[in-house]
Design a protein around this motif. Sequence first.
Motif, PDB file in Angstrom:
ATOM      1  N   GLU A  53      62.756  25.107  60.770  1.00  0.00           N
ATOM      2  CA  GLU A  53      63.182  24.544  61.991  1.00  0.00           C
ATOM      3  C   GLU A  53      63.648  25.757  62.872  1.00  0.00           C
ATOM      4  N   ALA A  54      64.775  26.515  62.447  1.00  0.00           N
ATOM      5  CA  ALA A  54      65.229  27.669  62.898  1.00  0.00           C
ATOM      6  C   ALA A  54      64.299  28.725  63.245  1.00  0.00           C
ATOM      7  N   ALA A  55      63.375  29.043  62.400  1.00  0.00           N
ATOM      8  CA  ALA A  55      62.504  30.220  62.569  1.00  0.00           C
ATOM      9  C   ALA A  55      61.243  29.875  63.669  1.00  0.00           C
ATOM     10  N   GLY A  56      61.437  28.444  64.058  1.00  0.00           N
ATOM     11  CA  GLY A  56      60.426  27.993  64.867  1.00  0.00           C
ATOM     12  C   GLY A  56      59.204  27.657  64.610  1.00  0.00           C
ATOM     13  N   PHE A  57      58.930  26.748  63.087  1.00  0.00           N
ATOM     14  CA  PHE A  57      57.868  26.509  62.791  1.00  0.00           C
ATOM     15  C   PHE A  57      57.591  25.191  63.580  1.00  0.00           C
ATOM     16  N   ASP A  58      56.143  25.132  63.795  1.00  0.00           N
ATOM     17  CA  ASP A  58      55.716  24.060  64.541  1.00  0.00           C
ATOM     18  C   ASP A  58      54.613  23.278  63.748  1.00  0.00           C
ATOM     19  N   SER A  59      54.796  22.268  63.262  1.00  0.00           N
ATOM     20  CA  SER A  59      53.998  21.521  62.465  1.00  0.00           C
ATOM     21  C   SER A  59      52.489  21.355  63.100  1.00  0.00           C
ATOM     22  N   ASP A  60      52.520  21.079  64.586  1.00  0.00           N
ATOM     23  CA  ASP A  60      51.286  20.780  65.205  1.00  0.00           C
ATOM     24  C   ASP A  60      50.593  22.086  65.638  1.00  0.00           C
ATOM     25  N   ALA A  61      51.190  23.231  65.283  1.00  0.00           N
ATOM     26  CA  ALA A  61      50.433  24.663  65.531  1.00  0.00           C
ATOM     27  C   ALA A  61      49.441  25.034  64.414  1.00  0.00           C
ATOM     28  N   ALA A  62      48.226  25.598  64.693  1.00  0.00           N
ATOM     29  CA  ALA A  62      47.599  26.068  63.797  1.00  0.00           C
ATOM     30  C   ALA A  62      47.945  27.525  63.452  1.00  0.00           C
ATOM     31  N   VAL A  63      48.579  28.209  64.361  1.00  0.00           N
ATOM     32  CA  VAL A  63      48.968  29.653  64.024  1.00  0.00           C
ATOM     33  C   VAL A  63      50.636  29.370  64.449  1.00  0.00           C
ATOM     34  N   GLN A  64      51.168  30.234  63.460  1.00  0.00           N
ATOM     35  CA  GLN A  64      52.663  30.003  63.412  1.00  0.00           C
ATOM     36  C   GLN A  64      53.146  31.550  64.187  1.00  0.00           C
ATOM     37  N   SER A  65      54.353  31.668  64.677  1.00  0.00           N
ATOM     38  CA  SER A  65      54.806  32.756  65.104  1.00  0.00           C
ATOM     39  C   SER A  65      55.397  33.888  64.042  1.00  0.00           C
ATOM     40  N   ASP A  66      55.548  34.913  64.364  1.00  0.00           N
ATOM     41  CA  ASP A  66      55.496  36.069  63.244  1.00  0.00           C
ATOM     42  C   ASP A  66      56.877  35.558  62.848  1.00  0.00           C
ATOM     43  N   THR A  67      58.060  35.305  63.537  1.00  0.00           N
ATOM     44  CA  THR A  67      59.261  34.901  62.595  1.00  0.00           C
ATOM     45  C   THR A  67      59.059  33.871  61.900  1.00  0.00           C
ATOM     46  N   ALA A  68      58.573  32.679  62.155  1.00  0.00           N
ATOM     47  CA  ALA A  68      58.323  31.632  61.184  1.00  0.00           C
ATOM     48  C   ALA A  68      57.480  32.144  60.031  1.00  0.00           C
ATOM     49  N   LEU A  69      56.608  32.915  60.239  1.00  0.00           N
ATOM     50  CA  LEU A  69      55.654  33.432  58.858  1.00  0.00           C
ATOM     51  C   LEU A  69      56.645  34.209  58.025  1.00  0.00           C
ATOM     52  N   ALA A  70      57.512  34.878  58.624  1.00  0.00           N
ATOM     53  CA  ALA A  70      58.302  36.064  57.982  1.00  0.00           C
ATOM     54  C   ALA A  70      59.203  35.008  56.859  1.00  0.00           C
ATOM     55  N   TRP A  71      59.813  34.130  57.261  1.00  0.00           N
ATOM     56  CA  TRP A  71      60.606  33.272  56.938  1.00  0.00           C
ATOM     57  C   TRP A  71      59.864  32.265  55.891  1.00  0.00           C
ATOM     58  N   VAL A  72      58.896  32.055  56.076  1.00  0.00           N
ATOM     59  CA  VAL A  72      58.014  31.330  55.021  1.00  0.00           C
ATOM     60  C   VAL A  72      57.672  32.326  53.881  1.00  0.00           C
ATOM     61  N   GLU A  73      57.745  33.354  54.016  1.00  0.00           N
ATOM     62  CA  GLU A  73      57.350  34.414  52.951  1.00  0.00           C
ATOM     63  C   GLU A  73      58.830  34.633  52.240  1.00  0.00           C
ATOM     64  N   ASN A  74      59.963  34.758  52.848  1.00  0.00           N
ATOM     65  CA  ASN A  74      61.313  34.983  52.466  1.00  0.00           C
ATOM     66  C   ASN A  74      61.512  33.710  51.535  1.00  0.00           C
ATOM     67  N   SER A  75      61.182  32.637  51.992  1.00  0.00           N
ATOM     68  CA  SER A  75      61.507  31.421  51.270  1.00  0.00           C
ATOM     69  C   SER A  75      60.619  31.188  50.073  1.00  0.00           C
ATOM     70  N   LEU A  76      59.481  31.963  49.787  1.00  0.00           N
ATOM     71  CA  LEU A  76      58.758  31.989  48.623  1.00  0.00           C
ATOM     72  C   LEU A  76      59.039  33.033  47.436  1.00  0.00           C
ATOM     73  N   VAL A  77      59.443  34.251  48.043  1.00  0.00           N
ATOM     74  CA  VAL A  77      59.992  35.214  47.053  1.00  0.00           C
ATOM     75  C   VAL A  77      61.389  35.752  47.083  1.00  0.00           C
ATOM     76  N   VAL A  78      61.919  35.822  48.016  1.00  0.00           N
ATOM     77  CA  VAL A  78      63.474  36.695  48.360  1.00  0.00           C
ATOM     78  C   VAL A  78      64.593  35.473  47.736  1.00  0.00           C
ATOM     79  N   ILE A  79      64.558  34.254  48.276  1.00  0.00           N
ATOM     80  CA  ILE A  79      65.390  33.399  47.959  1.00  0.00           C
ATOM     81  C   ILE A  79      65.410  32.860  46.408  1.00  0.00           C
ATOM     82  N   PRO A  80      63.992  32.571  46.000  1.00  0.00           N
ATOM     83  CA  PRO A  80      63.938  32.112  44.512  1.00  0.00           C
ATOM     84  C   PRO A  80      64.547  33.516  43.807  1.00  0.00           C
ATOM     85  N   GLY A  81      63.771  34.356  44.120  1.00  0.00           N
ATOM     86  CA  GLY A  81      63.991  35.756  43.280  1.00  0.00           C
ATOM     87  C   GLY A  81      65.525  36.042  43.049  1.00  0.00           C
ATOM     88  N   ALA A  82      66.250  35.813  44.166  1.00  0.00           N
ATOM     89  CA  ALA A  82      67.973  36.116  44.217  1.00  0.00           C
ATOM     90  C   ALA A  82      68.511  34.960  43.274  1.00  0.00           C
TER      91      ALA A  82
END
Length: 486
Positions: free
Chosen positions: A399-428
Motif C-alpha cells: 500500500e505504501a509503495a503505491g501498488f495498484d491491484s487494477d494496474a497491469a504495470v506497477q510503478s518503479d517504487t512498487a516493483l522495488a518493494w515487491v523485490e525487497n519483500s522477496l529477498v531482503v526481508i526474508p534474508g534478514a
Amino acid sequence: MKLSFKTKLSYGVGAVCDNALYMLAGTYLLLFLTTVAGVNPAIAGTISAIGSFWEALCAPVVGFKSDSVITRFGRRKPFLLAAAFPVAIITSLLFTAIDASQTVKIIYDIVMVLMYWTCFSSFFVPYLAWGSDLTDDYNERTVLRSFAYVFNQVGMCVGMVLPTIVVDYCMNLGKTPQQAWQIVGIMVGVCGAAALLICALTIKNDDIKNFVKPKKEKKQSFIKAIPSILKEYWNILKLKPIRVIIGASLAYLIANITFSSDRVFFMTFNMGLGEATISAVLMMITLAGVATVPFISKLATKADKKDVFKNVLGICGILMIASKFIGVDSMAVLIAVCLIYALANACYWQLMPSMIYDVCEVEELISGEKRSGAVISLQALSESVSIAVGLQMLGIILEAAGFDSDAAVQSDTALAWVENSLVVIPGAAMVCVALIMRKFTITKELFNKVKDALERRKRGEDVSIDEYLSLIHISEAHETEADLVC
C-alpha cells in the motif's frame, strides 16, 4: 521407540493438510482478496492478520484440551477426525468471492478467515504433538519429521502449485476468476480433509484396547481454567530452550510468509511471467525441497540438529540478501533464489518440530508431567503471530509503495518493494534465526541424559533435577508441579 514404516508413512500423510492449508492462505489469500474479491491491499492484510491472531488464541485452547482428553483413540486422534469435514467446507467458503458492498465483503471475509484458522488450529497442534507421543528417540524423531516433510511438499503442491494451474485451466474453459478460485478452495479443502482422515484412521499405536471410560468428573470450564493455563505457560517459558525456539520460529516464519505471499506478486508484476511459468517455478521449489530431505536428515544424525539448523539458515539468509545486489531480473537468478529458499524451508520444517519434541522431554523432567500439547501450542502461537505480522507488513508495504491491484504495470517504487519483500526481508529474518539458535542448549548428549533420568523416574528411582536445571538454563527457580496445583 522405533516406529514401523507404515506408522511413519501414515503420520506423514497428515502433513498434506497442514501445508496445503498453510500455503494456500500464505501464498494466495492476500492475492485473492485484493485482485479477485476486490478488497483494498492494506485492509486485506489486516483481515489476514486478524485470522492469524485468532489462531494464536485458539492454539492454547486446543493444546490444553488435547493434553487432558482421555478416549479409546488416545489424546490426539479425535481432534484430527473432528476437523476433517469442517476443513473441507470452510476452505471452500474462504475462497468464494461474494457480490456485495465493500462493507459486506469485508465482514464476510473476516468471518471466513476466523473460521478457517479455527479449523487449522484444531488439528495442527494435536497433529504436531502426536509426533512427540509416537516416539521419544532423538534420531527417530528426525526421521518421522522427514516423512512429514515429504508429505508437506505434497501439501505444498496442492496448496501452492495446483491453484494457479487450476485457475488457468478453468478460465480457459470460460470460467470467471471468482468461479475458478472457488473450485480451488473446494479442491484444497477436500484434499486436506482426506489427508486428516487417512492419517487418523490408519495409526493405531495409541488406541486403547478394552478401554474403560473413566468416571465422569466435574470438568473445569476453559474460562475458569485460564489462570492455571497462563501459569502453566509462564512456567514453561522459564525454560530457555522454549524461549529460543519461539524466537527462532517467529523470525523464520515472518521470512517464510513474506516470501511465500510476495513471490506470486514478484513473478507476475516484476518478471511478467504467465500462469504456466509461475506454476513451473513453484513446482521446482517443491521438488527441490523434497530432494534436500535425505541430505538434511543425514546431516542431523551426524551432528546436533541445532548446529545444522542455524548454519543452513544463516548461509541461506546471507545468500538471499546478496541476491538483491546482484538483481533478481533474470530467470536464472530467480531460480537460484527459489532454490535457496527451498533449502532453508526444508531445514526448518524437518528440524524445528523435531527440536520441539526434544524440548517436551525436558519440560516433562522439570514439571513431572508430559505436556506436549501445551509446549507445542506455545510454538504454534508464535507461528500464528508471525503469519499475522508478515501478512500485515506485506500489505502495508504494498500500500505504501503505491501498488495498484487494477494496474497491469506497477510503478518503479512498487516493483522495488515487491523485490525487497522477496529477498531482503526474508534474508534478514533468516540471519536472525541463526543468531537466536546459538543460544539453544539442548544437544543430543543432554537429551539422552534427560531421557535416562525420565526412565529412572518411571522405575521409581529418586532423580535430582538440579544438574539439569543448570544445563538447560532456567530464568528463575522453577516451580514444582505441587506449586502449580496450589
